[in-house]
Design a protein around this motif. Structure first.
Motif, PDB file in Angstrom:
ATOM      1  N   GLN A 522       0.856  -1.202   0.000  1.00  0.00           N
ATOM      2  CA  GLN A 522       0.000   0.000   0.000  1.00  0.00           C
ATOM      3  C   GLN A 522       0.888   1.247   0.000  1.00  0.00           C
ATOM      4  N   GLN A 553      -1.497   4.476  -6.603  1.00  0.00           N
ATOM      5  CA  GLN A 553      -2.805   5.097  -6.308  1.00  0.00           C
ATOM      6  C   GLN A 553      -3.172   6.198  -7.280  1.00  0.00           C
ATOM      7  N   TYR A 560      -2.231  -2.832  -6.172  1.00  0.00           N
ATOM      8  CA  TYR A 560      -3.673  -3.059  -5.997  1.00  0.00           C
ATOM      9  C   TYR A 560      -4.438  -2.304  -7.090  1.00  0.00           C
ATOM     10  N   TYR A 562      -7.605   0.338  -7.414  1.00  0.00           N
ATOM     11  CA  TYR A 562      -8.232   1.308  -6.497  1.00  0.00           C
ATOM     12  C   TYR A 562      -9.541   1.792  -7.075  1.00  0.00           C
ATOM     13  N   ASP A 563     -10.541   1.958  -6.199  1.00  0.00           N
ATOM     14  CA  ASP A 563     -11.793   2.539  -6.677  1.00  0.00           C
ATOM     15  C   ASP A 563     -11.700   4.066  -6.578  1.00  0.00           C
ATOM     16  N   LYS A 565     -12.720   6.045  -4.503  1.00  0.00           N
ATOM     17  CA  LYS A 565     -12.412   6.554  -3.156  1.00  0.00           C
ATOM     18  C   LYS A 565     -11.032   6.082  -2.696  1.00  0.00           C
ATOM     19  N   ARG A 566     -10.274   5.607  -3.613  1.00  0.00           N
ATOM     20  CA  ARG A 566      -8.908   5.122  -3.350  1.00  0.00           C
ATOM     21  C   ARG A 566      -8.867   3.953  -2.379  1.00  0.00           C
ATOM     22  N   ARG A 567      -9.905   3.135  -2.414  1.00  0.00           N
ATOM     23  CA  ARG A 567      -9.889   1.921  -1.592  1.00  0.00           C
ATOM     24  C   ARG A 567      -9.263   0.802  -2.407  1.00  0.00           C
ATOM     25  N   SER A 569      -8.199  -2.995  -3.771  1.00  0.00           N
ATOM     26  CA  SER A 569      -8.686  -4.379  -3.835  1.00  0.00           C
ATOM     27  C   SER A 569      -7.655  -5.186  -4.625  1.00  0.00           C
TER      28      SER A 569
END
Ligand code: 3HC
Length: 689
Positions: A522, A553, A560, A562-563, A565-567, A569
């Motif tokens: 992350q 990001q 990862y 990211y959606d 909202k920067r979450r 997955s």
């Protein structure tokens, strides 16, 4: 024995002065003396009011933290506060400097508080992993209400006299120079008005108002998850404040005491207290004494207006020190200055500084395209590209420009400072000042001592660090200095486990569970994969991700997905790349599973590197390594840093587990000689100090 509390009688008013340098901490001796002085004043019929005041630079800074871990000697601090509650005469606290923790609680147990305008009050116990244990959690809500009390006590913030007055935490604020006289005058007015003795414990309005609001505490916990994660104290504070609402005062106090005792015995609090002292110990350099007189730094030059140079510059502007900022092109200079302004304006927009302050700080910058503009600077900091040739060239040129005695500093994060110093005719003036990004935020400053760096230069750098709000840790010269070298093995192991088939989300989850704000992958995605230098000769997952445009990001994809909202997955693309790179590199091995095994793999090599750094004399002491990890890499403070944590695990166990890992993964897990020696002797790193 010298008394730490003494009294002087001033017509009706007894002035009790507490004098326990450096910060009037409420040691066993001070509490005993204060109790005796109070007793005498209570019994003396000529005394009609009492003023408590402190000598030296501050009012009482709290309980004496060095005495924690031993049982309170009588009178305990809570006893002393109860004794004040029961006082037969008005008692007025006269506050200057900082009234913190038990010091502020002592003042809250008095009938009145008068403070110098520059004074600050607060309950910072949460930063030591404890809660206010002398009535703070019971009295503050009775003054400011439950919500404000929760905010004040769980943040531990310091409150200036003006705000304290408006909150009702103090009764008067007066000019610094007249505090003593005004406190006596205040006492005389109280006497003249009939000698009222209002006690905070008797106030009920605010706590009764909270009775009907049972959701208040749950809401507070929900709204502030960052204050609670991993820490024990904030939840205990909420519980204690809740007791102030639901229980009579004395029962609330008993709840507070029980919670205090539980917290003070916890490993989390021990770790946070270790960090408190480590931070202060780091400033001491054994071979540098009073003979090394620091130079006055009145003007600074920064070379390079990029992210690091700009952040470094802000530190000095914040401390009111003018900076000449030099770049190679007008465009780069303008961009750098615009970024600094934007940062300040963002702070102002959050209400944390005024626009006038923004302009005052910006006015301290002198931009220039010419190194010649640095002729009058007392300190030059080079913050350009990490290339030995570029840095040596700049230092050689500076040598011909800057005045005699000026300090030449490099912000290099891993290059050999001695080679940089050798490019000048004044290597004694060359030092490393390694700031961590973002340089205006991170509190760690590694002061790198080259083989020729003079004592004056080191003394100056250590003092300057404090002036600009940094914690300086002295490092010798080696690749990566202390913090970067220390943490590098964590990254290597994370990447090795990834190639062996451990899902990156599991690796990151183990680190977050341990207490890091984010996991390794992350963090890489946050920094930007294109920004992190890689070995171009070797095929890596990161190299492939960059080639695929997955820069982290900022692009919505890195390790990862990211959606909006920067979450994060898990990414099928990344998983396929990992499998390909592992196959191409012939990586064998099984996935590591379970947090304990993951953490051993990730963190024991850090402990081992710490042992080597210490043994090589790169760091002065184990606690310096801990504080570098806490402040430079956000190592969870409630773990105390890698070496403190290893001591808590037990070095015998660390060595045994490392040997087992060595049998599978090879030399990288071979325990360092110092680690083995300490483990064999049944000692810990803490025993070295
Ligand atoms: N107990 C023992 N020693 C203390 C101390 C304390 N409460 N507070 C500071 N010291 C020591 C420091 O370790 C340092 O010692 P050193 O010179 O040997 O290194 C010395 O006093 C000076 O401290 P600083 O270098 O931090 O000096 P500053 O001027 O920069 O800061 C200060 C002064 C703002 C008072 C800062 O020291 C501070 O924040 N102290 C801690 C305050 C605190 O946390 N109080 C709560 C204590 S816990 C408590 O009260 C429990 C109660 O609720 C029951």
């Amino acid at each position: 024995m010298t008394r730490t509390a003494t009294s002087a009688f001033m017509a009706d008013v007894m002035l009790i002065t507490l004098d326990n340098p450096p910060v009037n901490a409420l040691s066993n001796a001070l509490r005993r003396d204060l109790h005796e002085e109070l007793q005498r004043a209570f019994e003396d019929a000529a005394v009609r009011a009492i003023v408590l005041i402190c000598a030296g630079r501050t009012f009482v800074a709290g309980a004496d933290i060095t005495e924690f871990g031993q049982p309170w000697q009588r009178p305990s601090l809570p006893d002393l506060c109860t004794f004040l509650d029961d006082a037969p005469k008005p008692v007025i606290a006269a506050i200057h400097g900082t009234a913190l923790g038990g010091g502020f609680e002592l003042a809250l147990a008095c009938h009145y508080r008068i403070a110098a305008l520059s004074a600050k009050v607060g309950l910072p116990e949460v930063h030591l992993g404890i809660l206010p244990g002398a009535g703070g959690t019971q009295r503050v809500p009775r003054i400011v209400g439950v919500e404000a009390a929760l905010e004040i006590i769980t943040s531990g913030r310091r409150i200036g006299a003006t705000e304290a007055l408006s909150l009702g935490l103090i009764d008067a604020a007066v000019g610094d120079a007249i505090l003593r006289d005004e406190a006596i005058a205040f006492a005389k007015r109280v006497i003249a008005d009939g000698g009222a003795m209002p006690r905070i414990r008797d106030r009920t309005v605010t706590v009764e108002a909270a009775h009907a609001r049972s959701d208040l505490f749950a809401n507070f916990r929900k709204a502030n998850p960052h204050r609670f994660k991993g820490f024990l104290a904030p939840a205990a504070i909420v519980e204690a404040v809740e007791a102030a609402v639901t229980l009579p005062f004395d029962d609330g106090l008993a709840t507070e005491t029980a919670l205090f005792e539980r917290l003070v015995a916890s490993p989390e609090s021990a770790a946070q207290r270790h960090a408190f002292f480590a931070e202060r110990e780091a400033a001491r350099v054994p071979d540098i004494g009073a003979d090394a007189v620091p130079i006055d730094i009145c003007a600074v030059g920064v070379i390079g207006a990029g992210t690091m140079g700009g952040g470094i510059t802000m530190n000095f502007l914040n401390a009111g020190i003018p900076v000449t900022l030099v770049e190679m092109t007008q465009e780069a200079l303008d961009r750098g200055i615009a970024t600094i302004r934007r940062n300040y304006e963002a702070t102002a927009a959050k209400g944390r500084m005024t626009t006038q302050h923004v302009e005052q700080r910006m006015a301290l910058i002198s931009p220039s395209l010419d190194l010649g503009a640095l002729v009058d600077a007392d300190l030059l900091i080079e913050a350009v590209y990490e290339s030995m040739d570029v840095k040596r060239d700049i230092f050689a040129r500076l040598d011909g420009i800057v005045k005699q005695g000026a300090i030449l500093a490099s912000n290099t994060s891993f290059l050999d400072l001695n080679r940089i110093a050798a490019a000048t005719r004044r290597p004694a003036c060359v030092v490393g000042l390694h700031f961590f990004s973002p340089a205006n935020v991170m509190r760690l400053l590694e002061v790198v001592r080259g083989s020729a760096t003079s004592k004056t230069v080191i003394a100056t750098a250590m003092k300057l660090a404090k002036r600009i709000g940094k914690v300086a840790v002295l490092s010798g010269v080696c690749d990566g200095f202390i913090a970067n070298r220390l943490l590098a093995p964590r990254g290597y192991q994370a990447e090795a486990m990834m190639l062996e088939g451990t899902p990156i989300a599991e690796i990151d989850r183990a680190l977050v569970g341990y207490g890091f704000a984010m996991g390794h992958f992350q963090m890489m995605d946050l920094v930007g994969l294109d920004v992190i230098g890689r070995d171009a000769a070797k095929r890596t997952v990161m190299g492939d991700l960059v080639a695929a445009g997955r820069l982290g990001q900022k692009r919505g994809a890195g390790y990862y997905d990211y959606d909006e909202k920067r979450r994060p997955s898990p990414s099928a693309v990344t998983a396929a790349l990992i499998a390909e790179v592992a196959a191409a590199g012939g990586v064998a091995g099984a996935a590591t599973r379970g947090d304990e095994a993951l953490l051993a793999r990730l963190l024991y090599p850090v402990v081992n590197e710490g042992a080597k750094i210490l043994d090589e004399g790169i760091a002065l002491r184990a606690s310096d390594i801990d504080i570098a990890a806490v402040l430079g890499y956000n190592w969870p403070v409630y773990r105390g840093g890698p070496l403190f944590w290893a001591d808590q695990v037990g070095l015998g166990r660390v060595v045994a587990e490392m040997r087992a890992l060595e049998a599978v993964h090879g030399e990288v897990f071979r325990p360092a000689p110092l680690l083995v020696r300490l483990a064999d002797e049944g000692r810990g790193f803490g025993s070295l100090s």
